[in-house]
Design a protein around this motif. Sequence first.
Motif, PDB file in Angstrom:
ATOM      1  N   ALA A 236      -2.179   2.506   9.766  1.00  0.00           N
ATOM      2  CA  ALA A 236      -1.625   3.865   9.369  1.00  0.00           C
ATOM      3  C   ALA A 236       0.082   3.720   9.848  1.00  0.00           C
ATOM      4  CB  ALA A 236      -2.204   4.792  10.373  1.00  0.00           C
ATOM      5  N   VAL A 237       0.155   3.401  11.374  1.00  0.00           N
ATOM      6  CA  VAL A 237       1.591   3.222  11.870  1.00  0.00           C
ATOM      7  C   VAL A 237       2.436   2.328  10.770  1.00  0.00           C
ATOM      8  CG1 VAL A 237       3.048   2.589  13.460  1.00  0.00           C
ATOM      9  CG2 VAL A 237       0.871   3.874  14.079  1.00  0.00           C
ATOM     10  N   GLY A 238       2.038   1.239  10.604  1.00  0.00           N
ATOM     11  CA  GLY A 238       2.729   0.227   9.504  1.00  0.00           C
ATOM     12  C   GLY A 238       3.044   0.812   8.327  1.00  0.00           C
ATOM     13  N   TRP A 239       2.194   1.615   7.730  1.00  0.00           N
ATOM     14  CA  TRP A 239       2.297   2.431   6.454  1.00  0.00           C
ATOM     15  C   TRP A 239       3.418   3.472   6.569  1.00  0.00           C
ATOM     16  CZ3 TRP A 239      -2.137   1.995   2.912  1.00  0.00           C
ATOM     17  CH2 TRP A 239      -2.127   2.536   1.626  1.00  0.00           C
TER      18      TRP A 239
ATOM     19  N   VAL B 277      -8.029   3.947  -2.374  1.00  0.00           N
ATOM     20  CA  VAL B 277      -8.485   2.742  -3.411  1.00  0.00           C
ATOM     21  C   VAL B 277      -7.794   1.474  -2.991  1.00  0.00           C
ATOM     22  CG1 VAL B 277      -8.236   2.338  -5.716  1.00  0.00           C
ATOM     23  CG2 VAL B 277      -9.128   4.516  -5.372  1.00  0.00           C
ATOM     24  N   ILE B 278      -6.430   1.768  -2.687  1.00  0.00           N
ATOM     25  CA  ILE B 278      -5.667   0.869  -2.365  1.00  0.00           C
ATOM     26  C   ILE B 278      -6.315  -0.145  -1.095  1.00  0.00           C
ATOM     27  CG2 ILE B 278      -3.226   0.173  -1.347  1.00  0.00           C
ATOM     28  CD1 ILE B 278      -2.221   2.662  -2.954  1.00  0.00           C
TER      29      ILE B 278
ATOM     30  N   ALA C 115       2.644   1.659  -3.402  1.00  0.00           N
ATOM     31  CA  ALA C 115       1.905   2.138  -4.459  1.00  0.00           C
ATOM     32  C   ALA C 115       1.574   3.483  -4.294  1.00  0.00           C
ATOM     33  CB  ALA C 115       0.463   1.061  -4.539  1.00  0.00           C
ATOM     34  N   GLN C 116       0.944   3.831  -3.048  1.00  0.00           N
ATOM     35  CA  GLN C 116       0.832   5.320  -2.849  1.00  0.00           C
ATOM     36  C   GLN C 116       1.660   6.229  -3.201  1.00  0.00           C
ATOM     37  OE1 GLN C 116       1.329   6.760   1.064  1.00  0.00           O
ATOM     38  NE2 GLN C 116       1.472   8.498  -0.466  1.00  0.00           N
ATOM     39  N   MET C 117       3.003   6.118  -2.639  1.00  0.00           N
ATOM     40  CA  MET C 117       4.222   6.698  -2.899  1.00  0.00           C
ATOM     41  C   MET C 117       4.647   6.841  -4.682  1.00  0.00           C
ATOM     42  SD  MET C 117       6.737   5.666   0.051  1.00  0.00           S
ATOM     43  CE  MET C 117       8.211   7.032  -0.452  1.00  0.00           C
ATOM     44  N   GLY C 118       4.253   5.637  -5.284  1.00  0.00           N
ATOM     45  CA  GLY C 118       4.404   5.793  -6.785  1.00  0.00           C
ATOM     46  C   GLY C 118       3.436   6.507  -7.383  1.00  0.00           C
ATOM     47  N   VAL C 119       2.254   6.668  -6.678  1.00  0.00           N
ATOM     48  CA  VAL C 119       1.294   7.446  -7.500  1.00  0.00           C
ATOM     49  C   VAL C 119       1.753   8.849  -7.254  1.00  0.00           C
ATOM     50  CG1 VAL C 119      -1.049   8.096  -7.213  1.00  0.00           C
ATOM     51  CG2 VAL C 119      -0.629   5.620  -7.462  1.00  0.00           C
ATOM     52  N   ALA C 120       1.935   9.388  -6.110  1.00  0.00           N
ATOM     53  CA  ALA C 120       2.466  10.520  -5.531  1.00  0.00           C
ATOM     54  C   ALA C 120       3.238  11.271  -6.458  1.00  0.00           C
ATOM     55  CB  ALA C 120       2.322  10.975  -4.108  1.00  0.00           C
ATOM     56  N   THR C 121       4.520  10.387  -6.221  1.00  0.00           N
ATOM     57  CA  THR C 121       5.525  10.800  -7.046  1.00  0.00           C
ATOM     58  C   THR C 121       5.473  11.187  -8.610  1.00  0.00           C
ATOM     59  OG1 THR C 121       6.998   9.464  -5.452  1.00  0.00           O
ATOM     60  CG2 THR C 121       7.968  10.213  -7.827  1.00  0.00           C
ATOM     61  N   GLY C 122       4.630  10.007  -9.333  1.00  0.00           N
ATOM     62  CA  GLY C 122       4.136  10.380 -10.609  1.00  0.00           C
ATOM     63  C   GLY C 122       3.426  11.761 -10.815  1.00  0.00           C
ATOM     64  N   LEU C 123       2.465  11.769  -9.859  1.00  0.00           N
ATOM     65  CA  LEU C 123       1.698  13.218  -9.893  1.00  0.00           C
ATOM     66  C   LEU C 123       2.696  14.426  -9.764  1.00  0.00           C
ATOM     67  CD1 LEU C 123      -1.463  12.303  -7.910  1.00  0.00           C
ATOM     68  CD2 LEU C 123      -1.420  12.676 -10.568  1.00  0.00           C
ATOM     69  N   GLY C 124       3.603  14.257  -9.190  1.00  0.00           N
ATOM     70  CA  GLY C 124       4.625  15.434  -8.652  1.00  0.00           C
ATOM     71  C   GLY C 124       5.310  15.472 -10.177  1.00  0.00           C
TER      72      GLY C 124
ATOM     73  N   GLY D 169       1.018  -1.161   0.121  1.00  0.00           N
ATOM     74  CA  GLY D 169       0.053   0.050  -0.180  1.00  0.00           C
ATOM     75  C   GLY D 169       0.981   1.249  -0.072  1.00  0.00           C
ATOM     76  N   ALA D 170       1.843   1.279   0.996  1.00  0.00           N
ATOM     77  CA  ALA D 170       2.827   2.502   1.069  1.00  0.00           C
ATOM     78  C   ALA D 170       3.454   2.595  -0.399  1.00  0.00           C
ATOM     79  CB  ALA D 170       3.550   2.305   2.160  1.00  0.00           C
TER      80      ALA D 170
END
Length: 549
Positions: free
Chosen positions: A150-153, A326-327, A94-103, A91-92
Motif C-alpha cells: 500500500a505504501v509503495g503504491w 483485480v490487479i 494501471a489503477q490510475m489509468g482505469v480511474a482516469t478513464g472512468l472519470g 499496479g498503481a
Amino acid sequence: MHDATPLIATLVGGLVLAFVFGALALRLRLPVLAGYLVAGVVAGPFTPGYVADAHIAQELADLGVILLMFGVGLHFSLKDLLAVKAISIPGAAAQMGVATGLGMLLGWWLGWPPAQGFVFGLALSVASTVVLLRAMEERRLLDTDRGRIAVGWLIVEDLAMVLALVLLPAIGGFLGAGHDGPAPTVGALIETVAWTIGKVVVFVALMLIVGKRAIPWVLQTVSASGSRELFRLAVLAIALGVAFGAAHLFDVSFELGAFFAGMMMGESKLSQRAAEETLPLRDAFAVLFFVSIGMLFNPRILVEQPWVVLAACLIIVVGKSLAAFVIVRAFGRPPKTALTIATSLAQIGEFSFILAGLGVSLGLLSSQARDILLAAAIVSILINPLLFVALDRWIARHDADTPDDHPDMAGHTVLVGHGRVGRRVLAELQAVGARTLLIESDEDAVRELRARGDVEVVVGNAAAAPVLAEANLAEARALIVAVSDPFEGGQIVRAARALRPDLPIVARAHSPECVGHLGGLGASEVVYGEQEVARSMFAAAQPKRESTH
C-alpha cells in the motif's frame, strides 16, 4: 485582551471543534474522522457562525501530511520499497489509468470537454495519504506485506502526481486551456518532462548518497549531547527542512521529501526514538488535515448535483477499488491482500484538491466540477472507515473458518504483542516451560515465528472477539498484554474482561495515568515500567549481607 491572530484562531478553533465533534462521533459509534470533517464544515465559509482562515488551515494540514509521511519513512527501508516495486509500479499505473478513464467517461456523459474529463478523472485516481496511513496505523499493518504494498503504491501515485502538477501547465495548450499566446510545441513539452524527471532523479540520488549518511550522523551527534529538547528539534528540523528543500529546489512534493527524510533517518539506531518524539505533533496536525477538508465542502452541491456526486463516488469506491483488487490478484497475491489494497484506495484526498485547484486556475476544470470532486472526496473519506470495519469482519470470519492449528490449547498463557517487551516475556515463559499462545498482527513476524515452530501463533487484532476466541481465552491460565500503546492495550483488556470475567490479566503502562486507565478497564495487575526499574535499581544498590556460619 489581545485579539486572536488568524493563525491562533484557526489552530484553536480547529482543534476545539475537532475534539467536540470527534467525541460526539465516537459516542454515536461513528468513525472519529466523521467528527473531524463535520468540524471543518462548521468552521467553513458555507455555514453560519465561526469561519476559520481556509488558507492557514490548509498550511497547517500540509504540516500534518509532511509529519505523517516522515513517520512512515522512519519505519520503511529502501529494501522494503524495492521489494514491492514489481507490484506497486505497474499496479498503481494501471489503477490510475482505469480511474482516469472512468472519470473521462463520466465527463463525456455529462457533455464536458475532454480536457475537463481528463483532469477530473486524474483527480479521482489518487488516494489520500492521510486516510490510508491512518487506517494502516490503526490496524498495525504498516510493517506487514499488505502495508508495504500500500505504501509503495502510494509513493508511485505521489511521483505520478508530482509529474502531473508540473506538466499540466505545460500541456494546457494541448488540452484546450484558455491561454493567450501560442500553444507550446512538442519539443518544449519533451524538455519539460525530461527536466522534471531529472530533478526527481537528482533529489533521490542526493538522499541515497548524502542523506543516508548525513542524517543518521546528525541524529547520533545531537543524541550524544544529552539534550532531549535539542534531539526533538533536530528530528523536526530534518523532517521539515528536507520536505521544504525537496519542494522548492527540486519541485518534488512535500510528502515525498518528508518520506525520504524519514527513510534515511530510519538507517539510524535512534529511529524509534525519533518516531516517538514526533508522534504527538503528527496526530494533532493530521486532525487539522481533516478539518481543512471539511472547510472546503459546499453542501449545496449535494442538492444541485446529487446524481453526479453519486457517480463520482462510485468511481472512487467501486471502480477504482475493483481495478486495484483485480490487479493485485493478477500478481498472485492472496484475497486478503487484494481486499486490503482495494479498501485502502477507496478514497481520494489532498493531491486531488491540489490538482483540482490547478485545473480551475488553468481553465481546464470548472468550479462546479471542482465542487463535485470535493463532495465525492468527503463522502469517500466518510465511507472508508466503514469499509475497513467490513474488511476486518471478513478477515476475522475467514480466519475463523480456517482449520484450527491449536485445537487442544488449554491451561495456556496468552501473550499479546511480540515487540521489545513481548519478546522478553515470551523468552521467560518458554524458559519455565509455560505453554504459550502469541497474538500478533504483524504478518511477517507471524511467518517467522511459525517457521521457528516453538510457539503457537494467532494473527490478528487482539481486541477483536473472534481473535480472542481463536486463542481459546475461555480456557487460558492468564493473559499478558505487552503492547506499548495504552489505548490499544485498554481495548484488548476490555474485550478480554468481557469474555472472561475471572481471567488474570497483566498489562504494561508508561505512566501512573495509564496504570489507572488499564486498571479501570479490568486489568488484574498493571506493570509500570519506570517503577519496576526503580525497584530493581534500589535492590541492586543495597549492600549484600554476608552469610554467617
